[in-house]
Write an enzyme that holds these catalytic residues in place. Sequence first.
Site, short mmCIF file in Angstrom:
data_model
loop_
_atom_site.label_atom_id
_atom_site.label_comp_id
_atom_site.label_asym_id
_atom_site.label_seq_id
_atom_site.Cartn_x
_atom_site.Cartn_y
_atom_site.Cartn_z
N ASP A 235 1.03 14.01 -29.83
CA ASP A 235 1.69 14.57 -31.01
C ASP A 235 1.53 16.09 -31.00
OD1 ASP A 235 2.96 14.66 -33.51
OD2 ASP A 235 1.11 14.22 -34.64
N GLU A 238 5.02 20.40 -29.51
CA GLU A 238 6.18 21.32 -29.40
C GLU A 238 5.78 22.69 -28.84
OE1 GLU A 238 5.42 19.43 -31.97
OE2 GLU A 238 7.07 17.99 -31.95
N ASP A 313 8.92 12.56 -37.75
CA ASP A 313 8.69 12.26 -39.17
C ASP A 313 10.00 12.04 -39.93
OD1 ASP A 313 6.19 12.78 -38.29
OD2 ASP A 313 5.89 14.61 -39.46
O1 MIG Z 1 1.04 17.23 -39.14
O2 MIG Z 1 -1.19 12.89 -36.91
O3 MIG Z 1 4.74 13.05 -36.40
O4 MIG Z 1 3.47 10.59 -36.74
O5 MIG Z 1 1.10 10.57 -38.28
C1 MIG Z 1 1.27 15.87 -39.02
C2 MIG Z 1 -0.63 12.90 -38.19
C3 MIG Z 1 0.76 15.37 -37.71
C4 MIG Z 1 2.79 14.19 -37.18
C5 MIG Z 1 3.33 12.95 -36.55
C6 MIG Z 1 2.95 11.75 -37.35
C7 MIG Z 1 1.46 11.67 -37.47
C8 MIG Z 1 0.90 12.95 -38.09
N1 MIG Z 1 1.34 14.12 -37.30
#
Ligand code: MIG
Length: 638
Positions: A235, A238, A313
């Site tokens: 995650d 980017e 999200d």
């Molecule tokens: O700032 O890890 O898209 O699936 O639950 C949020 C917490 C960070 C974004 C992800 C989401 C995840 C969440 N993350």
Amino acid sequence: MCMPMLLGLHSQGRQGYGLFFDNTFRGQFDLGATDPNVASFGAEGGELRYYFIYGPALTTVIERYTELTGRMILPPLWVLGYHQSRWSYYPEARVRKLAADFREVHHVPCDCIHLDIHYMDGYRCFTWDSERFPDPAGMIADLHAQGFKVIVIIDAGIKADHRYWVCQSGLEQDVFCKYPDGKTLPSTGSGHRFKGPVWPGNCYFPDFTSPRARTWWGDLYKALTDTGVDGVWNDMNEPAVFGPPGTTIPDFVRHDLEGRGGYHVEAHNVYGMQLARATVEGLMKLRPDERPVCITRSGWAGVQRYAMSWTGDNESNWSSLWLTMPMVMSLGLCGMANTGPDIGGFSGSTTGELFTRWLQMGVFLPFLRAHTAIRSPDQEPWSWGEPYLSINRRYIALRYRLLPYLYTAFWQCARNGLPIVRPLLLACQDDATTHTLDDQFLCGDAFLVAPVIEEGATRRSVYLPAGTWYDFWTDETLRGPARVEVQAPLEQLPLFVRAGSVVPMAPPMHYVGQRPVDRLTLHVYPGEGISWLYEDDGESLAYRRGQYRLTRFALSSARTRSRSKEETPLSRLDLHRRIEGPYAPTYRGLEVIIHGENRLPRAATTDGQPIERCELDDSGHAIRLHVGLFERLVVEWA
Ligand code: MIG
């Protein structure tokens, strides 16, 4: 995800083409927005390097594009099962309760539990919070014993904490991104490295465009594989940095760019893909005989070689439910086929109806995972009680029955790039009505799926392209091209099967591999057509050495002549089954269900021998035959 790929149709759809702009800088495609007579594309830096791919079939364009950028690696079969996630399941007792809820309380099939950021010690990647999870290896071993796999999240940023082993190691190995101050830094120095705030506080960011940094990162996963973790969820790659929306590493931070050197402005769009690549290369080193499982949020053209993805999200509302379709279809057209949404929606709270409708759609999407944000209400298949629980259970069970069919669609995608979920236009490019359809889709070669996307709706309008289609629930036939209005009570997803298809299904299970498949069911939808079934052990890399079985079904059927417009009675059905490859599946017998027919045949043979068991199916509109592993099945009606 950033895929600088344009697909176009010309001359009423007869000519399809693709344009892949192979440039990672900030760029744009301007298709008549500035000047209606001018289409242009470009970027703020780099070369004007692009590939023009002529079809004329769009399926050919995708085949060529994925030949160039790479194809999906086959995931292990369990990845196609149902996944349950939330931000976050903790502590250990909560995770154990979730597992028991699936297996013992609600009897809902599930293959994988996801652990979001709270499992870590203060959001430090590759660590565990020792109070919430005192014995991760023990917990995971117990989950494995119950047939669950465990995927854990790993973010891009590494907490700038000099007592934290990953940070220390990254500083020693000098793998973090730096400002362009040109100084050679002492290994302990940090002043010139870029730092940005994310969950753990200020973080360093590994430079994944450096082969050395990728190796370093890949090796870190030993900390997770040693505890038995089955897959990784990457995650924030980017990379996302806290701040106003879109905050990331500044443009002028330096990157290795495979030794060539450059700035973040060039590296940005490939950063997440190179992170996923490093993850996968690490996992493959650690577990050389297993198929690596990595889910990534960010990626660039070609990321399908390394990872699957989820669509990020979304929101718990009906428009996000609809949006899932154009997103998954577009990603598939750009090579990133193994993807899916947060079922039920991420932010906000979902209703039982919305969850059920989303799940019904999700059964036909490559990646099926329920996930929701921190502090949102529970979002498990039983969270809204009845009638939702029973419907959800039935649809998840359908997903498991469909695994042989879906896995075959995955194999097709791995072989030639053809997406698993396809916009209708891929199958009927010259039918202009399909060009703008974004609320229904094809799944594999046989299914047309038209999810309900309106609250309270109990019917919907569906476009059926040319050909004959069977209603999956009633076995009635419908003829396209036509727009039809169909019943869709809450328990019914509008679902159609192309005439001429053979859809292989397995017995329902609570998780992949719960017991050996003792019987395969071939659902036959009379008509003319070729269908495929791909099988292998579903977990190792032996398929790459030829250990698979590919079955080709050739179906033809004849009907009695009649003047009426209605579908006339079947007079004969012929099914050839040809296998290739040495892999031996566990089942010995086949069940053949001939849909849309309620008359017992006059004669039925496999390889010339009469079939003994032949009966009317419980549904009342199909015939069931029990047969061995035949080469040729012939059924005749009076
Ligand atoms: O700032 O890890 O898209 O699936 O639950 C949020 C917490 C960070 C974004 C992800 C989401 C995840 C969440 N993350």
